[in-house]
Design a protein around this motif. Structure first.
Motif, PDB file in Angstrom:
ATOM      1  N   ALA A 102      10.929  11.556   5.448  1.00 20.96           N
ATOM      2  CA  ALA A 102      10.099  12.608   4.841  1.00 20.96           C
ATOM      3  C   ALA A 102       9.240  12.037   3.717  1.00 20.96           C
ATOM      4  CB  ALA A 102      10.985  13.732   4.322  1.00 20.96           C
ATOM      5  N   TRP A 103       9.867  11.205   2.871  1.00 26.03           N
ATOM      6  CA  TRP A 103       9.121  10.561   1.788  1.00 26.03           C
ATOM      7  C   TRP A 103       7.992   9.704   2.353  1.00 26.03           C
ATOM      8  CZ3 TRP A 103       8.019  11.353  -2.885  1.00 26.03           C
ATOM      9  CH2 TRP A 103       8.951  11.775  -3.846  1.00 26.03           C
ATOM     10  N   ALA A 104       8.286   8.972   3.437  1.00 25.71           N
ATOM     11  CA  ALA A 104       7.294   8.070   4.009  1.00 25.71           C
ATOM     12  C   ALA A 104       6.062   8.830   4.481  1.00 25.71           C
ATOM     13  CB  ALA A 104       7.908   7.290   5.169  1.00 25.71           C
ATOM     14  N   GLY A 105       6.278   9.956   5.152  1.00 25.27           N
ATOM     15  CA  GLY A 105       5.149  10.750   5.617  1.00 25.27           C
ATOM     16  C   GLY A 105       4.307  11.273   4.465  1.00 25.27           C
ATOM     17  N   PHE A 106       4.986  11.685   3.409  1.00 22.50           N
ATOM     18  CA  PHE A 106       4.281  12.192   2.228  1.00 22.50           C
ATOM     19  C   PHE A 106       3.490  11.078   1.562  1.00 22.50           C
ATOM     20  CE2 PHE A 106       4.354  13.318  -2.383  1.00 22.50           C
ATOM     21  CZ  PHE A 106       3.572  14.458  -2.314  1.00 22.50           C
ATOM     22  N   ARG A 107       4.122   9.910   1.378  1.00 17.43           N
ATOM     23  CA  ARG A 107       3.421   8.780   0.752  1.00 17.43           C
ATOM     24  C   ARG A 107       2.189   8.379   1.558  1.00 17.43           C
ATOM     25  NH1 ARG A 107       8.528   6.390   0.687  1.00 17.43           N
ATOM     26  NH2 ARG A 107       9.643   6.792  -1.264  1.00 17.43           N
ATOM     27  N   LYS A 108       2.372   8.266   2.863  1.00 23.27           N
ATOM     28  CA  LYS A 108       1.261   7.831   3.717  1.00 23.27           C
ATOM     29  C   LYS A 108       0.074   8.773   3.577  1.00 23.27           C
ATOM     30  CE  LYS A 108       0.107   6.690   8.515  1.00 23.27           C
ATOM     31  NZ  LYS A 108       0.616   6.580   9.907  1.00 23.27           N
ATOM     32  N   ALA A 109       0.341  10.072   3.588  1.00 25.95           N
ATOM     33  CA  ALA A 109      -0.740  11.052   3.474  1.00 25.95           C
ATOM     34  C   ALA A 109      -1.433  10.976   2.122  1.00 25.95           C
ATOM     35  CB  ALA A 109      -0.185  12.454   3.713  1.00 25.95           C
ATOM     36  N   GLN A 110      -0.646  10.808   1.058  1.00 24.85           N
ATOM     37  CA  GLN A 110      -1.226  10.758  -0.282  1.00 24.85           C
ATOM     38  C   GLN A 110      -2.011   9.469  -0.506  1.00 24.85           C
ATOM     39  OE1 GLN A 110      -1.127  13.363  -2.552  1.00 24.85           O
ATOM     40  NE2 GLN A 110      -0.286  14.435  -0.785  1.00 24.85           N
ATOM     41  N   LEU A 111      -1.489   8.350  -0.031  1.00 27.20           N
ATOM     42  CA  LEU A 111      -2.170   7.069  -0.223  1.00 27.20           C
ATOM     43  C   LEU A 111      -3.476   7.004   0.566  1.00 27.20           C
ATOM     44  CD1 LEU A 111       0.872   4.619  -0.143  1.00 27.20           C
ATOM     45  CD2 LEU A 111      -0.537   5.215  -2.123  1.00 27.20           C
ATOM     46  N   ALA A 112      -3.523   7.722   1.675  1.00 23.81           N
ATOM     47  CA  ALA A 112      -4.743   7.730   2.487  1.00 23.81           C
ATOM     48  C   ALA A 112      -5.915   8.353   1.731  1.00 23.81           C
ATOM     49  CB  ALA A 112      -4.500   8.477   3.791  1.00 23.81           C
ATOM     50  N   LEU A 224       4.777   9.869  -6.290  1.00 21.19           N
ATOM     51  CA  LEU A 224       5.387   9.277  -5.100  1.00 21.19           C
ATOM     52  C   LEU A 224       6.743   8.643  -5.380  1.00 21.19           C
ATOM     53  CD1 LEU A 224       2.269   7.640  -3.391  1.00 21.19           C
ATOM     54  CD2 LEU A 224       3.201   9.943  -3.139  1.00 21.19           C
ATOM     55  N   GLY A 225       7.261   8.835  -6.588  1.00 23.50           N
ATOM     56  CA  GLY A 225       8.599   8.354  -6.903  1.00 23.50           C
ATOM     57  C   GLY A 225       8.669   6.938  -7.415  1.00 23.50           C
ATOM     58  N   VAL A 226       7.540   6.362  -7.844  1.00 30.10           N
ATOM     59  CA  VAL A 226       7.567   5.008  -8.399  1.00 30.10           C
ATOM     60  C   VAL A 226       8.276   5.047  -9.755  1.00 30.10           C
ATOM     61  CG1 VAL A 226       6.197   3.046  -9.208  1.00 30.10           C
ATOM     62  CG2 VAL A 226       5.412   4.395  -7.252  1.00 30.10           C
ATOM     63  N   THR A 227       9.232   4.155  -9.934  1.00 34.62           N
ATOM     64  CA  THR A 227       9.943   4.059 -11.215  1.00 34.62           C
ATOM     65  C   THR A 227       9.858   2.654 -11.802  1.00 34.62           C
ATOM     66  OG1 THR A 227      12.022   3.605 -10.068  1.00 34.62           O
ATOM     67  CG2 THR A 227      11.563   5.907 -10.629  1.00 34.62           C
ATOM     68  N   GLY A 228       9.357   1.705 -11.051  1.00 34.95           N
ATOM     69  CA  GLY A 228       9.231   0.334 -11.533  1.00 34.95           C
ATOM     70  C   GLY A 228       8.268  -0.431 -10.662  1.00 34.95           C
TER      71      GLY A 228
END
Length: 257
Positions: A102-112, A224-228
């Motif tokens: 689920a996270w992967a699909g969300f990230r892919k859409a946002q990064l696009a 997108l959940g980046v923490t580092g």
């Protein structure tokens, strides 16, 4: 747990305000959502964390629950609004982590949505794979990763960098952090690739300012959940790790293709 999650959700709320503006209703595009259930889920989470901004609400593979992405977290809320689960959902039959998917699909859409002009790209003529890397110019592992950029390109891997200053955009006094200012200078340089590489080698760029995407990219990373840093995201939106040497990264990309 509720207090901890509530604090975490609230912590990301203000950083995400601009990022969430394009989808304030929080409903995942194209998903078979029930408006009444979405409202129940929204109300339940707003009672827990009043300032939370929703990025996506959609039916989950877990019966009786909706999955919610908000303020850099993914949680599951029951359709009656009574229960919340904070953890991974794993399909034991398929042996697949559905939360990661689920996270992967969300990230892919946002990064696009991030234009190529706002990235710093190191790519071979005909790349086999392209990864997106949230990076800070000063972190040790980011510098180590970039030291292999020639080998990565030789392996057919294109690297598209997005800015993620680990110090944040502003300090406790509300002033721009040193790392943020340095990354703005890199993104505003006449030759951004050269300035980026020099900064990775410890050579501070010439101070510069211009319209730039550094804050937006930092906010996107939080979303997108980046923490580092570094955080490497594959073509499918899956996180491939932090520092990953070229040979291992190639194997991960080959495995996922």
């Amino acid at each position: 747990m509720f207090k901890k999650l509530s604090a975490a959700l609230l912590a990301g709320t203000f950083a995400l305000a601009a990022c969430a503006a394009d989808q304030q209703d929080g409903v995942a595009p194209g998903s078979a959502t029930d408006p009444a259930t979405v409202q129940v889920v929204r109300t339940a989470l707003k009672n827990l964390a009043p300032g939370v901004r929703f990025d996506e609400i959609a039916p989950s593979p877990l019966p009786g629950f909706y999955q919610v992405i908000a303020s850099g977290q993914l949680v599951y809320v029951s359709t009656d609004g009574k229960y919340m689960l904070n953890g991974d959902v794993v399909d034991l039959g398929a042996k697949e982590n559905l939360s990661d998917r689920a996270w992967a699909g969300f990230r892919k859409a946002q990064l696009a949505k991030v234009p190529a002009s706002q990235r710093i790209v190191f790519a071979p003529p005909h790349p086999k794979y392209t990864v997106t890397v949230f990076s800070d110019v000063n972190c040790g592992y980011c510098r180590m990763f970039h030291s292999h950029i020639k080998q990565l390109n030789e392996e057919g891997i294109a690297v598209e960098y997005l800015a993620w200053p680990r110090e944040g955009v502003t300090d406790t006094a509300g002033l721009p952090t040193n790392t943020y200012k340095e990354m703005v200078s890199v993104w505003c340089a006449a030759d951004r690739k050269a300035a980026f590489t020099a900064a990775k080698q410890g050579k501070a760029p010439k101070a510069a300012d211009c319209p730039n995407p550094v804050k937006d990219e930092f906010d996107l990373g939080v979303k997108l959940g980046v923490t580092g840093t570094p955080m490497i995201v594959g073509p499918d939106g899956m996180v491939l790790g932090g520092y990953v040497p070229p040979d291992k990264l190639l194997k991960l990309l080959e495995k996922g293709s």
